[in-house]
Every structure is written in C-alpha cells, then in structure tokens.
Design a protein around this motif. Structure first.
Motif, PDB file in Angstrom:
ATOM      1  N   TYR A 117       0.838  -1.206   0.000  1.00 52.26           N
ATOM      2  CA  TYR A 117       0.000   0.000   0.000  1.00 52.26           C
ATOM      3  C   TYR A 117       0.874   1.258   0.000  1.00 52.26           C
ATOM      4  CZ  TYR A 117      -3.190   3.626   1.481  1.00 52.26           C
ATOM      5  OH  TYR A 117      -3.908   4.804   1.545  1.00 52.26           O
ATOM      6  N   ILE A 118       1.861   1.300   0.867  1.00 51.23           N
ATOM      7  CA  ILE A 118       2.736   2.469   0.983  1.00 51.23           C
ATOM      8  C   ILE A 118       3.466   2.746  -0.332  1.00 51.23           C
ATOM      9  CG2 ILE A 118       4.882   3.283   2.050  1.00 51.23           C
ATOM     10  CD1 ILE A 118       3.856   2.033   4.679  1.00 51.23           C
ATOM     11  N   LEU A 119       3.943   1.684  -0.973  1.00 49.27           N
ATOM     12  CA  LEU A 119       4.701   1.857  -2.211  1.00 49.27           C
ATOM     13  C   LEU A 119       3.796   2.212  -3.385  1.00 49.27           C
ATOM     14  CD1 LEU A 119       7.217  -1.097  -1.828  1.00 49.27           C
ATOM     15  CD2 LEU A 119       7.662   1.326  -1.478  1.00 49.27           C
ATOM     16  N   LYS A 120       2.669   1.529  -3.495  1.00 51.38           N
ATOM     17  CA  LYS A 120       1.759   1.811  -4.610  1.00 51.38           C
ATOM     18  C   LYS A 120       1.226   3.232  -4.553  1.00 51.38           C
ATOM     19  CE  LYS A 120      -0.054  -2.595  -6.237  1.00 51.38           C
ATOM     20  NZ  LYS A 120      -1.279  -3.413  -6.456  1.00 51.38           N
ATOM     21  N   ASN A 121       0.962   3.722  -3.346  1.00 52.15           N
ATOM     22  CA  ASN A 121       0.405   5.069  -3.189  1.00 52.15           C
ATOM     23  C   ASN A 121       1.489   6.111  -2.945  1.00 52.15           C
ATOM     24  OD1 ASN A 121      -2.755   4.752  -3.061  1.00 52.15           O
ATOM     25  ND2 ASN A 121      -1.907   3.052  -1.891  1.00 52.15           N
ATOM     26  N   ASN A 122       2.753   5.652  -2.994  1.00 52.75           N
ATOM     27  CA  ASN A 122       3.910   6.534  -2.843  1.00 52.75           C
ATOM     28  C   ASN A 122       3.818   7.396  -1.584  1.00 52.75           C
ATOM     29  OD1 ASN A 122       6.408   7.413  -3.676  1.00 52.75           O
ATOM     30  ND2 ASN A 122       5.600   9.083  -4.942  1.00 52.75           N
ATOM     31  N   ILE A 123       3.469   6.753  -0.468  1.00 56.32           N
ATOM     32  CA  ILE A 123       3.447   7.420   0.835  1.00 56.32           C
ATOM     33  C   ILE A 123       4.879   7.530   1.326  1.00 56.32           C
ATOM     34  CG2 ILE A 123       2.572   7.342   3.196  1.00 56.32           C
ATOM     35  CD1 ILE A 123       0.355   7.654   1.156  1.00 56.32           C
ATOM     36  N   LYS A 124       5.386   8.763   1.439  1.00 54.54           N
ATOM     37  CA  LYS A 124       6.811   8.961   1.734  1.00 54.54           C
ATOM     38  C   LYS A 124       7.099   9.285   3.189  1.00 54.54           C
ATOM     39  CE  LYS A 124       7.628  10.694  -2.942  1.00 54.54           C
ATOM     40  NZ  LYS A 124       8.042  11.857  -3.770  1.00 54.54           N
ATOM     41  N   SER A 125       6.061   9.577   3.957  1.00 55.15           N
ATOM     42  CA  SER A 125       6.298   9.972   5.351  1.00 55.15           C
ATOM     43  C   SER A 125       5.026   9.752   6.171  1.00 55.15           C
ATOM     44  CB  SER A 125       6.693  11.450   5.429  1.00 55.15           C
ATOM     45  OG  SER A 125       5.612  12.270   5.004  1.00 55.15           O
ATOM     46  N   GLY A 126       5.194   9.841   7.488  1.00 56.04           N
ATOM     47  CA  GLY A 126       4.039   9.730   8.363  1.00 56.04           C
ATOM     48  C   GLY A 126       3.050  10.864   8.161  1.00 56.04           C
ATOM     49  N   GLU A 127       3.564  12.056   7.812  1.00 47.35           N
ATOM     50  CA  GLU A 127       2.693  13.207   7.567  1.00 47.35           C
ATOM     51  C   GLU A 127       1.806  12.957   6.345  1.00 47.35           C
ATOM     52  OE1 GLU A 127       5.946  13.392   8.109  1.00 47.35           O
ATOM     53  OE2 GLU A 127       5.865  14.238  10.159  1.00 47.35           O
ATOM     54  N   GLU A 128       2.389  12.358   5.294  1.00 49.08           N
ATOM     55  CA  GLU A 128       1.595  12.051   4.100  1.00 49.08           C
ATOM     56  C   GLU A 128       0.539  10.998   4.415  1.00 49.08           C
ATOM     57  OE1 GLU A 128       3.761  11.068   0.615  1.00 49.08           O
ATOM     58  OE2 GLU A 128       4.819  12.997   0.514  1.00 49.08           O
ATOM     59  N   LEU A 129       0.880  10.072   5.295  1.00 44.26           N
ATOM     60  CA  LEU A 129      -0.083   9.050   5.709  1.00 44.26           C
ATOM     61  C   LEU A 129      -1.275   9.695   6.411  1.00 44.26           C
ATOM     62  CD1 LEU A 129       0.012   5.846   5.571  1.00 44.26           C
ATOM     63  CD2 LEU A 129       0.444   5.964   8.026  1.00 44.26           C
ATOM     64  N   SER A 130      -0.991  10.667   7.277  1.00 44.69           N
ATOM     65  CA  SER A 130      -2.064  11.369   7.998  1.00 44.69           C
ATOM     66  C   SER A 130      -2.926  12.173   7.045  1.00 44.69           C
ATOM     67  CB  SER A 130      -1.464  12.295   9.069  1.00 44.69           C
ATOM     68  OG  SER A 130      -0.772  11.549  10.034  1.00 44.69           O
ATOM     69  N   ARG A 131      -2.295  12.823   6.067  1.00 40.18           N
ATOM     70  CA  ARG A 131      -3.067  13.598   5.088  1.00 40.18           C
ATOM     71  C   ARG A 131      -3.983  12.686   4.270  1.00 40.18           C
ATOM     72  NH1 ARG A 131       1.701  16.776   4.552  1.00 40.18           N
ATOM     73  NH2 ARG A 131       2.415  15.555   2.737  1.00 40.18           N
ATOM     74  N   ARG A 132      -3.445  11.511   3.931  1.00 39.08           N
ATOM     75  CA  ARG A 132      -4.261  10.561   3.166  1.00 39.08           C
ATOM     76  C   ARG A 132      -5.466  10.105   3.983  1.00 39.08           C
ATOM     77  NH1 ARG A 132      -6.599   9.266  -1.314  1.00 39.08           N
ATOM     78  NH2 ARG A 132      -7.010   7.047  -1.542  1.00 39.08           N
ATOM     79  N   GLN A 133      -5.251   9.900   5.275  1.00 40.65           N
ATOM     80  CA  GLN A 133      -6.361   9.462   6.124  1.00 40.65           C
ATOM     81  C   GLN A 133      -7.443  10.541   6.215  1.00 40.65           C
ATOM     82  OE1 GLN A 133      -5.425   8.561  10.246  1.00 40.65           O
ATOM     83  NE2 GLN A 133      -6.979   6.953  10.250  1.00 40.65           N
ATOM     84  N   LYS A 134      -7.038  11.796   6.336  1.00 42.61           N
ATOM     85  CA  LYS A 134      -8.010  12.877   6.399  1.00 42.61           C
ATOM     86  C   LYS A 134      -8.795  12.991   5.094  1.00 42.61           C
ATOM     87  CE  LYS A 134      -5.507  15.674   9.794  1.00 42.61           C
ATOM     88  NZ  LYS A 134      -4.734  16.923  10.036  1.00 42.61           N
ATOM     89  N   GLU A 135      -8.094  12.811   3.977  1.00 45.25           N
ATOM     90  CA  GLU A 135      -8.764  12.851   2.679  1.00 45.25           C
ATOM     91  C   GLU A 135      -9.782  11.723   2.553  1.00 45.25           C
ATOM     92  OE1 GLU A 135     -10.055  13.540  -1.128  1.00 45.25           O
ATOM     93  OE2 GLU A 135      -9.000  14.896   0.250  1.00 45.25           O
ATOM     94  N   LEU A 136      -9.416  10.541   3.048  1.00 49.21           N
ATOM     95  CA  LEU A 136     -10.351   9.415   3.005  1.00 49.21           C
ATOM     96  C   LEU A 136     -11.572   9.674   3.874  1.00 49.21           C
ATOM     97  CD1 LEU A 136      -8.002   6.292   3.152  1.00 49.21           C
ATOM     98  CD2 LEU A 136      -9.506   6.942   1.277  1.00 49.21           C
ATOM     99  N   GLU A 137     -11.356  10.259   5.047  1.00 44.10           N
ATOM    100  CA  GLU A 137     -12.483  10.565   5.931  1.00 44.10           C
ATOM    101  C   GLU A 137     -13.416  11.597   5.307  1.00 44.10           C
ATOM    102  OE1 GLU A 137     -10.450  11.720   9.453  1.00 44.10           O
ATOM    103  OE2 GLU A 137     -10.139   9.652  10.157  1.00 44.10           O
ATOM    104  N   ARG A 138     -12.818  12.582   4.609  1.00 45.87           N
ATOM    105  CA  ARG A 138     -13.636  13.589   3.925  1.00 45.87           C
ATOM    106  C   ARG A 138     -14.453  12.948   2.813  1.00 45.87           C
ATOM    107  NH1 ARG A 138     -13.711  16.733  -0.539  1.00 45.87           N
ATOM    108  NH2 ARG A 138     -11.919  15.645  -1.413  1.00 45.87           N
TER     109      ARG A 138
END
Length: 462
Positions: free
Chosen positions: A332-353
């Motif tokens: 998941y991290i590689l396919k979505n090119n998640i480079k940091s914990g901050e990007e992971l948090s931003r992705r989670q907020k986007e999913l919740e929205r």
C-alpha cells in the motif's frame, strides 16, 4: 460518431405480424438502398420472402404471439463511412452476433447525407425456439464487444448506444404530485446527482438545473428553489456532505475517475520480495518506506528461522496473518507513494472527507425506496432476474416495466447505478482506512518501544 438504437417490434392488435412486416418493408425500400444493392441477410431480399421466413420459424416453435422482432438502427456521421464500409460493418455484425440463430435482414440507406443501416431480426431463435431477450445493460456486456471489433476491422470509430432521451420529470416535480413526499433536501440532492452525471462543467450544471425547473440564487452560498413547491428552497449549507458548490465542481471534474480496490496479495514469504514488492517499488525509497520494508523482512525471516516444532499451530496461524498484513501495508505504501508519516495522515483525512461525502450522496439514493412506483419497478426487476431464458414470460414482465418507466422520474436508472457504485466505493474506502489505521498503530507502538529501549540502554533503535 456512429450511433446505435434498439427498438422492439410488438404485436399489432388486428394482425399480429403487421408491425414486423412494415419494419421489413421499410428497410428494404429500393429507393433508399440503391435499387436493393445494399441489402443482405439470411432470410431473403424481398419483404414478403423475409417476413414469411420469420413467420415459418414462429410457427415451427408455436410462438406467434407477443413480441415479433427487433429493429437495430446504426447511424454514421456525415463522411464517416462509405456505403460499402457501412454494409460490411452490418454484414459482419449480423454474422457474428446473430449468426444462424435468428432470421435477419439488413440494409444500408443512402438517401440522406449520413449513411445509416437497419437490421430487423426475428424474436424467435430458429435453432432452439427461445425468444430473444434484451435487457438494460446488454449493450455494454454483449453487443459492444462485437461492434468494437467490427468497427476496428474497418478503421471506423466505435459505435455508441443511444439511450432513451425521454426528458421525464425532475424528482421535485415527481414527488410534488404525490402524498407522503420525502424531504426537500433529498429531492434537491437527487436532482443534483442526476444533473452532475450529465454535465461536463459547472456552467453546464447550472444550465441543466434550470432546464429541470430550478431557480438558483448565487451569493456566498447557493440557494436552490425547487419546482413544484411554493415555498421550497434550500441553501447549499443545509444539504448533506457532497453537495456544496465546491464539492459539485469536484464531482463533475472527477466523475470519470475509477476507485480501485486495494488488492491483498499473500505469496510465500521467501518469494514475497521477487513476486510482490519489487514490482511496485520505486527506484528510490524514502527512509520511511525503507523502514517499513525492513520491518516486514525482519519479522518474516525471524519466523522463517524458527523451529516449526517449537511453536503451536495457533501461534503459526497468528504469525502468518501478521506477516501477510505487513506485506499488505508495504504494498500500500509503495503503490500510493506514501513517503512519510505526515503524508499518511493527510491521506487518512482525505479518506475521511470522501467517506463523509459518499455517505451523504448514498443517503440521497434511498429516496428511490420511498416511492411506490419505484418499489413496484424494482420488484419486477428482481422477478425478471429469476426467470430462465427459455421461459417466455419475461416479455410480460418487461412490458409491465416499460409502462412503469413512463412514471419514473428522470435519472432513475442513473440513481440505481449510483447506489451500487457508492456501496462499492465505501467498501474500498473502509478497506483503505483499515490498512492506514493498522500502519499508524504499528508506528505508534514502534515509537513507544524505541523510547523505552533508549531509556534503558541508551543505545540505538531502528
């Protein structure tokens, strides 16, 4: 662009096959077909001959009543195809799609600026006696693949199916005439969904809303005035998530984006690197990505070195599940090119929205369930699915559905599709959120563990 229409040929009240004969006679008009030059088929070239062939098939299977045949119309844009090309397209299509199963005749009409072809075929199969059964969606599933192949063969654009353009009533007008109306909010949102599906820009969206009878007042927030309701008005901030002006613009821009389900792969541990992660791995990894992969392989090799006889079956199953989950997280991290914990948090907020939007939009689709006409129609849909293909009673069900369709509001079928697709999208979002929460939990546990080890040993913790 070539366009296809599909029409049913019913039974005439006085003489059952009158409409069938008229259709055959029309498409074989010698003045429209260069004196019969552009006529083909497997049932003859004259109207009387073709009609009698089809009637003989019906008599053979004792199926002279109800639906008599089908009429396909294929229209090419001016200059798009020559008469010869159009003829070849229809000939190949009939041979592949209808083959020896149905009596058919086809022609190309050259009396207008654009070339257009006609196909009329029998409703009864001459090989098994079953009635031809066309249902909504069959074009995409069964016919489009054949027409695409034929058009590609002759270097022509793909055919498109022209759906019923009946305007129908907006949801507002539809429910204004009924007792026990749903809330105005649901009505407005349903009409917005319908218009979004038909708009390529926000300007077009506004124009289409006006065509449905809405008035829109533009201020800091847009207010929708509902047709058929004297005091029916709602401001956009009183609607559910997914219906603000910005969200409508976003939905119009993104409506063609497909949301792909995250795939969970579980190869054997020793082959995991070669078969999985290497395929999705970018050329250069960030330290965050490298750490996640390192943790995965350390865990895997730890269990790979263990004595299998020293652990219980339950412990093994639990560990294998844990390793598979870690593999899923790495992919998941590689396919979505998640480079940091901050990007992971931003992705989670986007999913919740997005989840909140989807829930709001999906809630609107329950509007369908509140209407008696819709309930009756969906009940017939369900009955139709249970009827086997050799049972001709499907025609009676379809006739009832066609009558009810005249009472359904515009965009009903789009709303049905939307309901199903939103359910699938919610599943994808929730699956992704589940992976994200697991990654975040493991990161938090790692930080706690790192802090504890550092305090005790003063050493390094990776």
């Amino acid at each position: 662009m070539a366009v296809t229409k599909i029409m049913k040929i019913g039974t005439a009240a006085s003489t059952g096959g009158k409409y069938l004969y008229n259709s055959i006679n029309y498409i074989l008009n010698r003045e429209k077909t260069e004196g019969g030059l552009y006529v083909g088929g497997n049932s003859g070239s004259e109207a009387d001959e073709v009609y009698q062939t089809m009637i003989d098939t019906k008599k053979e299977w004792n199926k002279l009543d109800k639906r008599q045949g089908y009429h396909f119309v294929i229209s090419f844009a001016p200059g798009e195809a020559s008469a010869e090309q159009a003829y070849d397209v229809l000939k190949d299509f009939c041979e592949e799609y209808l083959g020896d199963d149905y009596d058919y005749v086809f022609s190309i009409h050259t009396d207008q600026e654009h070339m257009h072809g006609h196909i009329v075929f029998n409703s009864v199969s001459r090989t098994n006696g079953y009635k031809y059964r066309y249902e909504r969606g069959d074009w995409e599933k069964k016919i489009q693949p054949v027409t695409d192949k034929v058009c590609e063969k002759y270097g022509l654009p793909k055919l498109e199916y022209e759906e019923d353009k009946r305007k129908g009533k907006s949801y507002a007008e539809h429910f204004a005439e009924k007792n026990g109306k749903p809330t105005l909010k649901k009505i407005i949102q349903a009409d917005i969904d319908y218009v979004i599906a038909r708009s390529d820009s926000y300007t077009e969206f506004v124009e289409q809303m006006k065509i449905l009878g809405y008035r829109m007042r533009f201020g800091k927030k847009v207010t929708y005035y509902v047709p058929g309701y004297e005091r029916g008005a709602r401001r956009e901030d009183k609607l559910d998530a997914g219906y603000s002006t910005e969200e409508i613009k976003e939905r119009i821009a993104d409506k063609d984006i497909q949301h792909e389900r995250t795939q969970v792969v579980s190869p054997k541990l020793l082959a995991a690197y070669d078969q999985g992660i290497r395929q999705v791995m970018p050329q250069k990894l960030t330290s965050y990505q490298s750490r996640r992969i390192e943790i995965f392989f350390r865990t895997g090799h730890f269990w790979d070195r263990k004595n299998p006889y020293a652990v219980s079956d339950a412990e093994v199953r639990k560990s294998v599940m844990h390793i598979e989950q870690m593999y899923e997280e790495c992919v998941y991290i590689l396919k979505n090119n998640i480079k940091s914990g901050e990007e992971l948090s931003r992705r989670q907020k986007e999913l919740e929205r997005r989840e909140k939007q989807v829930k709001g939009i999906r809630h609107t689709t329950y509007l369908m369930k509140e209407d008696e006409t819709v309930r009756r129609y969906e009940e017939l849909q369900s009955r139709l699915k249970r009827i086997p293909k050799q049972d001709d009673s499907f025609e009676e069900i379809q006739e009832q559905m066609e009558k009810l369709e005249q009472e359904l509001p515009a965009g009903f079928h789009d709303l049905q599709k939307k309901f199903r697709s939103l359910g699938e999208e919610l599943s994808v979002i929730r699956n992704e959120k589940r992976i994200l929460k697991r990654i975040q939990k493991s990161e938090e546990e790692r930080k706690i563990q790192k802090k504890a080890v550092s305090q005790k040993t003063g050493g390094l913790f990776y």
